[in-house]
Design a protein around this motif. Structure first.
Motif, PDB file in Angstrom:
ATOM      1  N   ALA A 256       0.828  -1.205   0.000  1.00 17.80           N
ATOM      2  CA  ALA A 256       0.000   0.000   0.000  1.00 17.80           C
ATOM      3  C   ALA A 256       0.862   1.254   0.000  1.00 17.80           C
ATOM      4  O   ALA A 256       0.542   2.244  -0.674  1.00 17.80           O
ATOM      5  CB  ALA A 256      -0.930  -0.010   1.206  1.00 17.80           C
ATOM      6  N   LYS A 260       0.867   3.927  -3.010  1.00 18.82           N
ATOM      7  CA  LYS A 260       0.272   5.207  -2.623  1.00 18.82           C
ATOM      8  C   LYS A 260      -1.243   5.090  -2.416  1.00 18.82           C
ATOM      9  O   LYS A 260      -2.031   5.870  -2.944  1.00 18.82           O
ATOM     10  CB  LYS A 260       0.585   6.291  -3.652  1.00 18.82           C
ATOM     11  N   ARG A 261      -1.625   4.056  -1.659  1.00 16.87           N
ATOM     12  CA  ARG A 261      -3.034   3.845  -1.329  1.00 16.87           C
ATOM     13  C   ARG A 261      -3.164   3.492   0.150  1.00 16.87           C
ATOM     14  O   ARG A 261      -2.167   3.215   0.819  1.00 16.87           O
ATOM     15  CB  ARG A 261      -3.611   2.709  -2.179  1.00 16.87           C
ATOM     16  N   ARG A 262      -4.380   3.504   0.638  1.00 12.39           N
ATOM     17  CA  ARG A 262      -4.617   3.123   2.031  1.00 12.39           C
ATOM     18  C   ARG A 262      -4.532   1.612   2.160  1.00 12.39           C
ATOM     19  O   ARG A 262      -5.085   0.885   1.333  1.00 12.39           O
ATOM     20  CB  ARG A 262      -5.998   3.603   2.486  1.00 12.39           C
TER      21      ARG A 262
END
Length: 268
Positions: A256, A260-262
């Motif tokens: 993640a 670049k994500r939750r």
């Protein structure tokens, strides 16, 4: 096959002076002291509270537990008369029952306004986070009864604030305001009285975003190494780090981060 019975079955039939609310959508459980106006904690309630913490710890729908109260005061303490009526064996279990939040593998928040005295303070000290308000007063007033704290209060407090401040609080039955408790490192946060619920909600949501496996590991590591030497604590930390290194949650966290994500942690 012989049917087994246990006193715990009946103890959980009806809670004495508190209730439990589970919000599955928010992965949150609230234990609410509900004997206004002072929310006195009875002898039976102490054992019930232990069993409730153990039950919620085993509930996969719950990520965070909040201990709070109805009304203007968290709790004025225990049922004084109950101490004289309880057997020595029962009294000897008081500290074990009140330590249930510390043994619980999940994050536990104590949110308190007004009086937080005696066993109310002691069970708060066994929680991981304490949110106080401008109205909060913490105290261990047992000296006024010719007694000392009996549920871990003086021991836990001394670890937090040192022997000098603990003697001042315990031996003089001093009340410590919420702001001072925060300055001393007893309270995690101190907010305006009207902001207590919102501050609690924010902390719950923040904690829910982390890996439940990593949080359980961190809590147990910190509790287990509180009295350890630095070298032993570092060694145990390394073992815990190594174990988490192969977890699905760690892999998800790394992926993640790079994506670049939750992260979407599942606790494995």
């Amino acid at each position: 096959m012989t049917a087994l019975t246990h006193p715990a079955h009946s103890l959980l039939d009806r809670f004495d002076g508190f209730r439990v609310e589970v919000d599955a959508a928010r992965e949150r459980a609230d234990i609410v002291l509900a004997r206004p106006p002072l929310n006195v904690i009875s002898m039976p309630a102490r054992e019930q509270l232990r069993l409730v913490f153990e039950s919620l710890d085993a509930d996969p729908a719950v990520r965070v537990i909040v201990l709070r109260a109805e009304g203007e005061h968290f709790s004025s303490g225990g049922d004084i008369k109950g101490f004289l009526e309880a057997s020595p064996e029962h009294v000897s279990r008081l500290a074990w029952n009140i330590a249930a939040p510390a043994r619980c593998g999940k994050p536990v928040i104590a949110a308190a306004r007004g009086y937080c005295f005696g066993v109310g303070f002691e069970i708060s000290l066994a929680c991981d986070f304490r949110i106080a308000t401008d109205t909060t007063q913490y105290a261990l007033p047992e000296q006024k009864l010719g007694q000392i704290p009996g549920s871990g209060g003086s021991a836990r407090l001394q670890k937090m604030v040192g022997i000098t401040r603990t003697k001042d609080i315990v031996m003089r039955s001093r009340r410590i305001p919420g702001r001072q408790a925060h300055d001393w490192g007893v309270a995690t946060e101190c907010v305006a009285d009207a902001e207590l619920e919102a501050a609690t909600d924010r902390l719950v949501d923040e904690l829910r975003a982390f890996s439940p496996l990593a949080q359980r590991t961190a809590k147990k590591l910190l509790n287990d190494t509180e009295d350890a030497t630095l070298s032993v604590a570092i060694e145990l930390e390394g073992h815990c780090y190594s174990r988490l290194r192969s977890s699905n949650d760690f892999r998800e966290g790394v992926e993640a981060f790079h994506g670049k994500r939750r992260p979407n942690f599942n606790g494995t």
